[in-house]
Each structure stands twice: as structure tokens, then as C-alpha cells.
Design a protein around this motif. Structure first.
Motif, PDB file in Angstrom:
ATOM      1  N   UNK A 272      33.074  36.222  51.443  1.00 23.17           N
ATOM      2  CA  UNK A 272      33.262  34.882  50.892  1.00 23.17           C
ATOM      3  C   UNK A 272      33.687  34.924  49.426  1.00 23.17           C
ATOM      4  N   UNK A 273      33.091  35.838  48.668  1.00 25.26           N
ATOM      5  CA  UNK A 273      33.285  35.854  47.218  1.00 25.26           C
ATOM      6  C   UNK A 273      34.501  36.642  46.764  1.00 25.26           C
ATOM      7  N   UNK A 274      35.175  37.335  47.670  1.00 29.56           N
ATOM      8  CA  UNK A 274      36.290  38.172  47.219  1.00 29.56           C
ATOM      9  C   UNK A 274      37.474  37.330  46.762  1.00 29.56           C
ATOM     10  N   UNK A 275      37.591  36.115  47.279  1.00 26.69           N
ATOM     11  CA  UNK A 275      38.793  35.308  47.082  1.00 26.69           C
ATOM     12  C   UNK A 275      38.859  34.688  45.693  1.00 26.69           C
ATOM     13  N   UNK A 276      40.028  34.841  45.052  1.00 25.87           N
ATOM     14  CA  UNK A 276      40.261  34.214  43.752  1.00 25.87           C
ATOM     15  C   UNK A 276      40.283  32.699  43.897  1.00 25.87           C
ATOM     16  N   UNK A 277      40.954  32.202  44.923  1.00 25.14           N
ATOM     17  CA  UNK A 277      41.102  30.761  45.086  1.00 25.14           C
ATOM     18  C   UNK A 277      39.799  30.077  45.497  1.00 25.14           C
ATOM     19  N   UNK A 278      38.897  30.804  46.166  1.00 24.20           N
ATOM     20  CA  UNK A 278      37.611  30.214  46.545  1.00 24.20           C
ATOM     21  C   UNK A 278      36.714  29.998  45.335  1.00 24.20           C
ATOM     22  N   UNK A 279      36.851  30.840  44.318  1.00 21.65           N
ATOM     23  CA  UNK A 279      36.096  30.712  43.061  1.00 21.65           C
ATOM     24  C   UNK A 279      34.584  30.663  43.289  1.00 21.65           C
ATOM     25  N   UNK A 280      34.090  31.538  44.157  1.00 23.49           N
ATOM     26  CA  UNK A 280      32.656  31.617  44.421  1.00 23.49           C
ATOM     27  C   UNK A 280      32.050  32.769  43.618  1.00 23.49           C
ATOM     28  N   UNK A 281      30.881  32.571  43.008  1.00 23.42           N
ATOM     29  CA  UNK A 281      30.258  33.643  42.221  1.00 23.42           C
ATOM     30  C   UNK A 281      29.709  34.752  43.109  1.00 23.42           C
ATOM     31  N   UNK A 282      29.966  35.980  42.724  1.00 22.47           N
ATOM     32  CA  UNK A 282      29.444  37.136  43.452  1.00 22.47           C
ATOM     33  C   UNK A 282      28.010  37.397  43.003  1.00 22.47           C
ATOM     34  N   UNK A 283      27.070  37.287  43.932  1.00 20.79           N
ATOM     35  CA  UNK A 283      25.667  37.395  43.567  1.00 20.79           C
ATOM     36  C   UNK A 283      25.027  38.734  43.846  1.00 20.79           C
ATOM     37  N   UNK A 284      25.775  39.674  44.421  1.00 22.43           N
ATOM     38  CA  UNK A 284      25.238  40.996  44.725  1.00 22.43           C
ATOM     39  C   UNK A 284      26.188  42.052  44.186  1.00 22.43           C
ATOM     40  N   UNK A 285      25.689  43.250  44.002  1.00 20.73           N
ATOM     41  CA  UNK A 285      26.548  44.335  43.520  1.00 20.73           C
ATOM     42  C   UNK A 285      27.612  44.659  44.557  1.00 20.73           C
ATOM     43  N   UNK A 286      27.291  44.526  45.843  1.00 21.03           N
ATOM     44  CA  UNK A 286      28.280  44.784  46.888  1.00 21.03           C
ATOM     45  C   UNK A 286      29.429  43.779  46.804  1.00 21.03           C
ATOM     46  N   UNK A 287      29.111  42.504  46.601  1.00 24.83           N
ATOM     47  CA  UNK A 287      30.141  41.477  46.486  1.00 24.83           C
ATOM     48  C   UNK A 287      30.994  41.698  45.239  1.00 24.83           C
ATOM     49  N   UNK A 288      30.371  42.129  44.158  1.00 24.74           N
ATOM     50  CA  UNK A 288      31.113  42.402  42.928  1.00 24.74           C
ATOM     51  C   UNK A 288      32.088  43.555  43.125  1.00 24.74           C
ATOM     52  N   UNK A 289      31.652  44.588  43.821  1.00 22.38           N
ATOM     53  CA  UNK A 289      32.516  45.742  44.062  1.00 22.38           C
ATOM     54  C   UNK A 289      33.696  45.352  44.949  1.00 22.38           C
ATOM     55  N   UNK A 290      33.445  44.600  46.005  1.00 26.33           N
ATOM     56  CA  UNK A 290      34.532  44.200  46.908  1.00 26.33           C
ATOM     57  C   UNK A 290      35.518  43.298  46.175  1.00 26.33           C
ATOM     58  N   UNK A 291      35.017  42.371  45.382  1.00 27.97           N
ATOM     59  CA  UNK A 291      35.899  41.493  44.621  1.00 27.97           C
ATOM     60  C   UNK A 291      36.779  42.294  43.671  1.00 27.97           C
ATOM     61  N   UNK A 292      36.177  43.213  42.918  1.00 29.59           N
ATOM     62  CA  UNK A 292      36.960  44.042  41.996  1.00 29.59           C
ATOM     63  C   UNK A 292      37.973  44.904  42.742  1.00 29.59           C
ATOM     64  N   UNK A 293      37.541  45.499  43.845  1.00 35.96           N
ATOM     65  CA  UNK A 293      38.413  46.403  44.596  1.00 35.96           C
ATOM     66  C   UNK A 293      39.634  45.671  45.132  1.00 35.96           C
ATOM     67  N   UNK A 294      39.441  44.450  45.611  1.00 37.09           N
ATOM     68  CA  UNK A 294      40.562  43.669  46.126  1.00 37.09           C
ATOM     69  C   UNK A 294      41.502  43.255  44.996  1.00 37.09           C
TER      70      UNK A 294
END
Length: 213
Positions: free
Chosen positions: A105-127
Motif C-alpha cells: 500500500x505504501x510503496x506508491x508515490x501517488x497514494x501518499x501513504x506513510x510507511x509505518x514499518x521498516x519493511x514498508x520503508x525499504x520497499x518504498x525506497x527500493x521501488x
């Protein structure tokens, strides 16, 4: 953990590619690159659950809407819901499903959802790292071509005397969005790699403008 990753990776690839369309910017090679980027970040964050990251990397585009689609901002939520159903049907560890869904859910730039876990932060950065550098540049113009955009403004490619419009002019996308990505990275390694890759884009932009003139 390595055995779990080895077991699930081919199954995730099969799930991710089962319904893929002809979008060359979001194909299996993109997913492989996102996972490779994520492994660089995981090396600095041993507390992260690598299986959650692996699953989210390969399934984050399970629902992929065009950049100019009116519901583009909802695609990551739809992908998360679909991934949850498909993973549950394949006996993916139930205790990890919510974490995978959140990262998708949080990987998307257009969704603009805050990443609340380290896993979500890593996936967002990686993408987002895959939107920068040489491959990011190729993806930029590929997507612009599919959208019917012009390469650049006829007389003002660097937008010195006009408002930027990256829906109309592909080159504008570098400043409009891509230049903002390194500052939005969630991890220190992501920011470092993002700055390095952005420098390549900015150098290209300047050379492009010189030749365009």
C-alpha cells in the motif's frame, strides 16, 4: 530465512507474472530490480523481515494502472488486497500478511501513504530507486511515449519561463517528481543511492537541453 526466501521467490514470481500486461516499465525485470535494490537496504537493516520485503517487492504492482488513470492513487491499495487474497490461498505465513499488505500500500508515490514499518520503508525506497539513474531515465521516456507526451517543450525545455507540465513534456518529469525522490527516501542507504542516481539524471537533462537548443 534464506531457505524461506528460496522457497517463496519462484512462487511470488509466478504469481506476479500470471496477469502482467505489456507494460515494459513495470515488467518482471522491474520487480527483479526492486528486489535487488531492497537487498542493498536489507543489509543495513537486519531487524527487517526479509520475507515480507521479498513478497511486497514482487507483488507491489499486482494491480498496475497507467500513470494518467483517474484511479491511479488507488492502485496500491487494490494490489495489497489482491496480494493478501492470493498469498493466503497459497498458505503464505498468515502472521506476515498484514505487513506485506502495508508495504504494498505504501510503496506508491501517488497514494501518499506513510510507511509505518521498516519493511514498508525499504520497499518504498527500493521501488523509487528504480525510477532514478540510467534505468529510471529509460523508464521515464518509455512511459511518456505510452502516454503520448512530447519529449520536451519546443523553446523552453528547462522550464525557465513557464510552469512545468510533466504530463505534456517528458523532460519536465525529472524536476517535477524524480528530483524530489532522494529527499523522501526512508533509509540512509536509499538517500545515498538516490542522490547518486539523481545526479545522472540531472547531467542528462542538461546535456539534452544543450542538444535540443
Amino acid at each position: 530465512m534464506d531457505s524461506l526466501l528460496d522457497y517463496w521467490q519462484p512462487r511470488l514470481i509466478a504469481l506476479a507474472t500470471a496477469g502482467q500486461d505489456d507494460d515494459g516499465a513495470h515488467d518482471i525485470n522491474h520487480l527483479h530490480r526492486v528486489w535487488r535494490n531492497a537487498t542493498l537496504l536489507l543489509a543495513r537493516h537486519e531487524e527487517a523481515d526479509a520475507l515480507v520485503v521479498l513478497a511486497a517487492c514482487y507483488l507491489h504492482d499486482l494491480v498496475n494502472l497507467p500513470k494518467n488513470h483517474p484511479e491511479r492513487h488507488l492502485a496500491s491499495r487494490q494490489a495489497a488486497a489482491l496480494a493478501t487474497r492470493e498469498l493466503a490461498a497459497r498458505d503464505f505465513p498468515a502472521e506476515r500478511l498484514a505487513a506485506v499488505a502495508h508495504a504494498i500500500e505504501c510503496h506508491s508515490f501517488s497514494a501518499a501513504l506513510p510507511a509505518g514499518t521498516i519493511e514498508a520503508k525499504i520497499v518504498q525506497d527500493a521501488d523509487r530507486l528504480d525510477a532514478l539513474g540510467a534505468v529510471g531515465l529509460a523508464r521515464l521516456f518509455y512511459i511518456a511515449g505510452r502516454m503520448g507526451s512530447h519529449l520536451a517543450h519546443s523553446h523552453d525545455p528547462l522550464a525557465r519561463h513557464r510552469e512545468r507540465d510533466d504530463r505534456t513534456y517528458a523532460l519536465d518529469h525529472i524536476e517535477t517528481k524524480l528530483a524530489t525522490l532522494p529527499g523522501k527516501m526512508q533509509t540512509a542507504t536509499g538517500r545515498q543511492l538516490g542522490e547518486e542516481r539523481l545526479a545522472e539524471l540531472l547531467a542528462f537533462r542538461d546535456r539534452f537541453a544543450e542538444e535540443w537548443a
